[in-house]
Design a protein around this motif. Structure first.
Motif, PDB file in Angstrom:
ATOM      1  N   LEU A 143      61.143  17.208-106.127  1.00 20.61           N
ATOM      2  CA  LEU A 143      60.842  15.781-106.120  1.00 20.61           C
ATOM      3  C   LEU A 143      60.594  15.256-107.534  1.00 20.61           C
ATOM      4  O   LEU A 143      60.944  14.118-107.853  1.00 20.61           O
ATOM      5  N   LYS A 144      59.967  16.098-108.376  1.00 14.92           N
ATOM      6  CA  LYS A 144      59.774  15.687-109.768  1.00 14.92           C
ATOM      7  C   LYS A 144      61.115  15.531-110.478  1.00 14.92           C
ATOM      8  O   LYS A 144      61.291  14.653-111.330  1.00 14.92           O
ATOM      9  N   GLY A 145      62.064  16.399-110.120  1.00 12.77           N
ATOM     10  CA  GLY A 145      63.378  16.327-110.745  1.00 12.77           C
ATOM     11  C   GLY A 145      64.102  15.031-110.422  1.00 12.77           C
ATOM     12  O   GLY A 145      64.967  14.592-111.174  1.00 12.77           O
ATOM     13  N   ILE A 146      63.758  14.420-109.297  1.00 15.75           N
ATOM     14  CA  ILE A 146      64.368  13.142-108.921  1.00 15.75           C
ATOM     15  C   ILE A 146      63.754  11.989-109.720  1.00 15.75           C
ATOM     16  O   ILE A 146      64.249  10.875-109.699  1.00 15.75           O
ATOM     17  N   ASP A 147      62.655  12.283-110.453  1.00 22.06           N
ATOM     18  CA  ASP A 147      61.928  11.270-111.222  1.00 22.06           C
ATOM     19  C   ASP A 147      61.446  10.151-110.300  1.00 22.06           C
ATOM     20  O   ASP A 147      61.736   8.968-110.509  1.00 22.06           O
ATOM     21  N   MET A 148      60.705  10.543-109.274  1.00 27.57           N
ATOM     22  CA  MET A 148      60.254   9.614-108.249  1.00 27.57           C
ATOM     23  C   MET A 148      58.910   9.001-108.627  1.00 27.57           C
ATOM     24  O   MET A 148      58.015   9.674-109.136  1.00 27.57           O
ATOM     25  N   SER A 149      58.745   7.710-108.373  1.00 26.11           N
ATOM     26  CA  SER A 149      57.476   7.030-108.619  1.00 26.11           C
ATOM     27  C   SER A 149      56.514   7.348-107.469  1.00 26.11           C
ATOM     28  O   SER A 149      56.940   7.779-106.388  1.00 26.11           O
ATOM     29  N   PRO A 150      55.201   7.134-107.671  1.00 30.38           N
ATOM     30  CA  PRO A 150      54.249   7.366-106.567  1.00 30.38           C
ATOM     31  C   PRO A 150      54.599   6.565-105.318  1.00 30.38           C
ATOM     32  O   PRO A 150      54.533   7.091-104.203  1.00 30.38           O
ATOM     33  N   LEU A 151      54.986   5.291-105.493  1.00 30.57           N
ATOM     34  CA  LEU A 151      55.330   4.466-104.332  1.00 30.57           C
ATOM     35  C   LEU A 151      56.584   4.998-103.650  1.00 30.57           C
ATOM     36  O   LEU A 151      56.652   5.071-102.418  1.00 30.57           O
ATOM     37  N   GLY A 152      57.580   5.394-104.443  1.00 33.78           N
ATOM     38  CA  GLY A 152      58.791   5.959-103.857  1.00 33.78           C
ATOM     39  C   GLY A 152      58.490   7.228-103.081  1.00 33.78           C
ATOM     40  O   GLY A 152      59.054   7.458-102.002  1.00 33.78           O
ATOM     41  N   PHE A 153      57.594   8.052-103.631  1.00 33.83           N
ATOM     42  CA  PHE A 153      57.192   9.276-102.933  1.00 33.83           C
ATOM     43  C   PHE A 153      56.534   8.950-101.597  1.00 33.83           C
ATOM     44  O   PHE A 153      56.842   9.577-100.565  1.00 33.83           O
ATOM     45  N   LEU A 154      55.631   7.969-101.592  1.00 27.60           N
ATOM     46  CA  LEU A 154      54.942   7.608-100.346  1.00 27.60           C
ATOM     47  C   LEU A 154      55.921   7.077 -99.300  1.00 27.60           C
ATOM     48  O   LEU A 154      55.777   7.354 -98.106  1.00 27.60           O
ATOM     49  N   LEU A 155      56.912   6.315 -99.740  1.00 31.51           N
ATOM     50  CA  LEU A 155      57.909   5.808 -98.796  1.00 31.51           C
ATOM     51  C   LEU A 155      58.730   6.949 -98.204  1.00 31.51           C
ATOM     52  O   LEU A 155      59.029   6.952 -97.000  1.00 31.51           O
ATOM     53  N   VAL A 156      59.092   7.927 -99.044  1.00 33.24           N
ATOM     54  CA  VAL A 156      59.835   9.090 -98.545  1.00 33.24           C
ATOM     55  C   VAL A 156      58.975   9.886 -97.566  1.00 33.24           C
ATOM     56  O   VAL A 156      59.445  10.321 -96.503  1.00 33.24           O
ATOM     57  N   VAL A 157      57.695  10.071 -97.906  1.00 33.57           N
ATOM     58  CA  VAL A 157      56.773  10.796 -97.018  1.00 33.57           C
ATOM     59  C   VAL A 157      56.655  10.078 -95.682  1.00 33.57           C
ATOM     60  O   VAL A 157      56.676  10.709 -94.615  1.00 33.57           O
ATOM     61  N   ASN A 158      56.536   8.751 -95.712  1.00 33.69           N
ATOM     62  CA  ASN A 158      56.452   7.993 -94.463  1.00 33.69           C
ATOM     63  C   ASN A 158      57.676   8.223 -93.593  1.00 33.69           C
ATOM     64  O   ASN A 158      57.567   8.406 -92.377  1.00 33.69           O
ATOM     65  N   LEU A 159      58.841   8.209 -94.212  1.00 32.60           N
ATOM     66  CA  LEU A 159      60.080   8.419 -93.462  1.00 32.60           C
ATOM     67  C   LEU A 159      60.112   9.823 -92.853  1.00 32.60           C
ATOM     68  O   LEU A 159      60.453   9.997 -91.670  1.00 32.60           O
ATOM     69  N   ILE A 160      59.731  10.823 -93.662  1.00 35.50           N
ATOM     70  CA  ILE A 160      59.722  12.203 -93.166  1.00 35.50           C
ATOM     71  C   ILE A 160      58.751  12.359 -92.005  1.00 35.50           C
ATOM     72  O   ILE A 160      59.082  12.951 -90.958  1.00 35.50           O
TER      73      ILE A 160
END
Length: 433
Positions: A310-327
């Motif tokens: 996920l760090k390699g994707i250079d994801m922002s905290p908000l982007g991470f939370l949105l991905v987590v919500n989807l998962i």
């Protein structure tokens, strides 16, 4: 991914055992033992992880004590008194009994902490009351009982939040108080939707309770309503630890049921103890299996791998939370909530920490998401439970659930995008996050 690796075969064993009806906790232990065998590791590591994880966490004792408190409160006349109180407050509004259904889930949050238990107990009772005399369509009543049941586990005392505190090391006191506003928000959006549906579909208004009866109804319900106040007060003033607070809650529930309401006899107390023991054992086995399987996940270095990816994707905290919500929304359609908290969240937590996501905000958001998953088609557990309880088709139930699912996802979006919705009360209580 190598499908013949020890980890892949362990996963296949867990899925296969679960499909054959083996409880998830035992299936995870079986798959983990297979992994240890294939890797040539000490087979006693499974028992060691299980014992270390359970005996070193006093927080786990809070779970059976909260369950016992809920069982005492659900017995006798406590339920009837609280329902009368809820009806007196909101029964006069459009969709009166439907509004009562949501309010009772908020009030009864201190009596369960489990969505499935709420649906099987007070939810089943409300579904029966709403359909009596043809007041509400059976599918609507069942759908509302399902969606309102997800409110309780977000509000304190919440068993899912206790489990999250176990895997994350976060303060259970701050987690409990952080769940108050999101839980009330969930109830508010449901009640608002009921108001508009009642106007459109002509749902009835209940007979107004005379103002002169309000003091008596409130007085009768007051001791039960004080349980969450006493619980949170003891936690946030530092008088008790979370486990001691759970013990105090169980003792208080027994006191008001036996002494004040005189609604429990010796046989009822015995039945409550047995019911609590069965529920505690089922949750305990799930925790035991998760502790052993988490050792396997750690041995495979999966949390670090996921974090690095996920760090390699250079994801922002908000982007991470949105991905987590989807998962989590997708997993919630298929998996039981406790399994997700104990197995999936520990994999995501290192990344959340690395990105600077507050652990209290992350935990409440995740639990809210997982609870919504219980009513998300096609395989939400609450949908199947209420379909069976109410004897309505799953398709009818899903059709009635969909509007509520949309407004609850809206509430989840607010919790995700606005951390202060979660963190405002904890910060007032001294939380530095």
């Amino acid at each position: 991914m190598n499908f013949t690796s020890p980890f892949s075969l362990a996963l296949a064993a867990i899925v296969g055992l679960s499909l054959f009806g083996v409880p998830v906790g035992q299936a995870m232990i079986g798959g983990s033992v297979l992994y240890l065998y294939l890797k040539g590791m000490d087979m006693g590591a499974a028992a060691e992880q299980l014992l270390n994880g359970t005996y070193n966490s006093f927080l786990l004792l809070a779970i059976p004590l909260f369950i016992l408190a809920a069982t005492f409160m659900s017995s006798g006349t406590v339920l009837d008194r609280l329902l009368r109180f809820c009806n007196a407050i909101v029964g006069r509004f459009p969709g009166g009994l439907a509004q009562v259904n949501v309010l009772q889930s908020i009030v009864f949050a201190s009596m369960s902490g489990s969505a499935l238990a709420d649906a099987a107990g007070s939810g089943k009772l409300m579904q029966s009351m709403m359909t009596r005399g043809g007041k509400y369509p059976p599918a609507f009543a069942a759908a509302l009982s399902a969606v309102s049941s997800v409110i309780g586990p977000v509000l304190p005392p919440s068993i899912p939040l206790v489990l999250y505190a176990l895997v994350s090391g976060t303060s259970i006191g701050y987690l409990f108080i952080a769940g108050v506003v999101p839980g009330l928000l969930l109830g508010a959006v449901q009640m608002a939707l009921i108001y508009f549906q009642a106007k459109r579909r002509g749902f009835p208004i209940e007979e107004k309770v005379p103002l002169a009866d309000m003091p008596r109804i409130t007085r009768e319900a007051f001791p039960a309503l004080m349980l969450p106040v006493i619980l949170l007060g003891c936690l946030y003033t530092g008088i008790t630890t979370p486990t001691e607070a759970a013990g105090l809650a169980a003792a208080y529930a027994l006191f008001i049921s036996v002494v004040l309401y005189r609604s429990l006899g010796w046989r009822d107390i015995y039945d409550s103890l047995m019911t609590s023991a069965r529920l505690s054992i089922s949750i305990g086995m799930l925790i035991a299996g998760a502790l052993v399987f988490n050792f396997v996940i750690t041995a495979e270095n999966i949390p670090a791998s996921v974090s690095g990816m996920l760090k390699g994707i250079d994801m922002s905290p908000l982007g991470f939370l949105l991905v987590v919500n989807l998962i989590l929304l997708l997993l919630g359609c298929f998996l039981e909530g406790s399994t997700i908290i104990l197995v999936i969240l520990p994999v995501l937590l290192p990344t959340a920490t690395a990105l600077g996501v507050d652990p209290v905000h992350f935990g409440v958001m995740a639990v809210l998401n997982i609870m919504i998953g219980l009513v998300t088609p096609p395989y939400g557990l609450l949908l199947f439970m209420m379909s069976k309880i109410a004897d309505v088709s799953l398709s009818e139930l899903v059709r009635e659930v969909m509007p509520y699912l949309l407004v609850m996802i809206g509430a989840l979006a607010a919790v995700t995008l606005l951390p202060d919705v979660v963190l405002y009360l904890p910060r007032l209580a001294g939380y530095a996050g």
